[in-house]
Design a protein around this motif. Structure first.
Motif, short mmCIF file in Angstrom:
data_model
loop_
_atom_site.label_atom_id
_atom_site.label_comp_id
_atom_site.label_asym_id
_atom_site.label_seq_id
_atom_site.Cartn_x
_atom_site.Cartn_y
_atom_site.Cartn_z
N TYR A 1 0.82 -1.21 0.00
CA TYR A 1 0.00 0.00 0.00
C TYR A 1 0.86 1.26 0.00
CZ TYR A 1 -3.08 3.66 1.75
OH TYR A 1 -3.76 4.83 1.90
N TRP A 2 1.84 1.32 0.89
CA TRP A 2 2.64 2.54 0.98
C TRP A 2 3.61 2.70 -0.19
CZ3 TRP A 2 1.21 6.60 3.42
CH2 TRP A 2 0.38 6.48 4.51
N MET A 3 4.04 1.59 -0.78
CA MET A 3 4.87 1.72 -1.99
C MET A 3 4.06 2.33 -3.12
SD MET A 3 7.55 -1.41 -2.42
CE MET A 3 6.45 -2.76 -2.12
N ALA A 4 2.82 1.91 -3.25
CA ALA A 4 1.96 2.49 -4.29
C ALA A 4 1.69 3.96 -4.01
CB ALA A 4 0.64 1.72 -4.37
N ARG A 5 1.44 4.31 -2.75
CA ARG A 5 1.20 5.71 -2.41
C ARG A 5 2.43 6.57 -2.69
NH1 ARG A 5 -2.95 7.33 1.25
NH2 ARG A 5 -2.00 9.34 0.77
N ILE A 6 3.61 6.07 -2.36
CA ILE A 6 4.84 6.83 -2.60
C ILE A 6 5.10 6.94 -4.10
CG2 ILE A 6 7.36 6.78 -2.29
CD1 ILE A 6 6.83 5.56 0.49
N ALA A 7 4.84 5.88 -4.84
CA ALA A 7 5.06 5.90 -6.29
C ALA A 7 4.10 6.87 -6.98
CB ALA A 7 4.89 4.50 -6.86
N TRP A 8 2.89 7.03 -6.44
CA TRP A 8 1.91 7.94 -7.05
C TRP A 8 2.06 9.37 -6.56
CZ3 TRP A 8 -2.35 3.87 -6.07
CH2 TRP A 8 -2.35 2.95 -7.12
N GLY A 9 3.09 9.64 -5.80
CA GLY A 9 3.40 11.02 -5.47
C GLY A 9 3.16 11.43 -4.04
N ALA A 10 2.89 10.52 -3.12
CA ALA A 10 2.73 10.91 -1.72
C ALA A 10 4.10 11.35 -1.19
CB ALA A 10 2.20 9.75 -0.89
N GLN A 11 4.13 12.53 -0.60
CA GLN A 11 5.38 13.07 -0.09
C GLN A 11 5.23 13.36 1.39
OE1 GLN A 11 6.24 16.49 -2.43
NE2 GLN A 11 6.69 15.32 -4.28
N GLY A 12 6.34 13.49 2.04
CA GLY A 12 6.34 13.84 3.45
C GLY A 12 6.93 12.74 4.30
N THR A 13 6.84 12.98 5.61
CA THR A 13 7.45 12.07 6.56
C THR A 13 6.56 10.86 6.83
OG1 THR A 13 8.43 14.00 7.59
CG2 THR A 13 8.54 11.97 8.82
N LEU A 14 5.26 11.03 6.84
CA LEU A 14 4.36 9.94 7.17
C LEU A 14 4.50 8.72 6.26
CD1 LEU A 14 2.03 8.84 8.91
CD2 LEU A 14 0.48 9.87 7.25
N PRO A 15 4.50 8.89 4.94
CA PRO A 15 4.66 7.71 4.09
C PRO A 15 5.99 6.98 4.31
CG PRO A 15 3.85 9.52 2.79
CD PRO A 15 4.21 10.07 4.12
N LEU A 16 7.04 7.74 4.54
CA LEU A 16 8.34 7.11 4.75
C LEU A 16 8.41 6.38 6.08
CD1 LEU A 16 10.71 9.85 3.30
CD2 LEU A 16 9.97 7.71 2.25
N LEU A 17 7.84 6.99 7.13
CA LEU A 17 7.83 6.31 8.43
C LEU A 17 6.94 5.07 8.40
CD1 LEU A 17 7.71 9.28 10.95
CD2 LEU A 17 9.61 7.75 10.46
N ALA A 18 5.83 5.15 7.68
CA ALA A 18 4.96 3.99 7.56
C ALA A 18 5.67 2.87 6.80
CB ALA A 18 3.67 4.38 6.85
N PHE A 19 6.41 3.22 5.78
CA PHE A 19 7.16 2.23 5.02
C PHE A 19 8.22 1.56 5.88
CE2 PHE A 19 10.49 0.92 2.04
CZ PHE A 19 9.74 0.17 1.15
N VAL A 20 8.95 2.34 6.64
CA VAL A 20 9.99 1.80 7.51
C VAL A 20 9.36 0.95 8.62
CG1 VAL A 20 11.78 2.43 9.20
CG2 VAL A 20 11.65 3.60 7.00
N GLY A 21 8.19 1.37 9.13
CA GLY A 21 7.49 0.57 10.13
C GLY A 21 7.09 -0.80 9.59
#
Length: 80
Positions: free
Chosen positions: A18-38
């Motif tokens: 889910y978060w890889m797709a969100r990041i690939a479609w342009g989600a920016q900021g700290t939340l997507p990256l922290l969710a991915f690392v989590g």
């Protein structure tokens, strides 16, 4: 407990997708990256737990006593 670890791992994989797709479609900021690392941490921790050999209850210590080995395989003691 192993079933719970497996469920956490599968949930972590879905979370990652889910978060890889969100990041690939342009989600920016700290939340997507922290969710991915989590999600990576959840997958790594459950993989580490599942890679340990399963412990048999017969080989665990109970009340500070040695486990029961039976008559065919006596417990050995070390010389002190």
């Amino acid at each position: 407990m192993r079933g719970l670890a497996t469920a956490i791992m599968l949930t972590g994989l879905l979370w990652e997708a889910y978060w890889m797709a969100r990041i690939a479609w342009g989600a920016q900021g700290t939340l997507p990256l922290l969710a991915f690392v989590g999600g990576l941490l959840a997958i790594a921790s459950s993989t580490a737990y599942l890679s340990q050999p399963a412990r048999s209850p017969a080989h665990q210590r109970r009340n500070g006593h040695q486990p029961y080995y039976g008559r065919t395989w006596p417990a050995t003691r070390r010389a002190r």
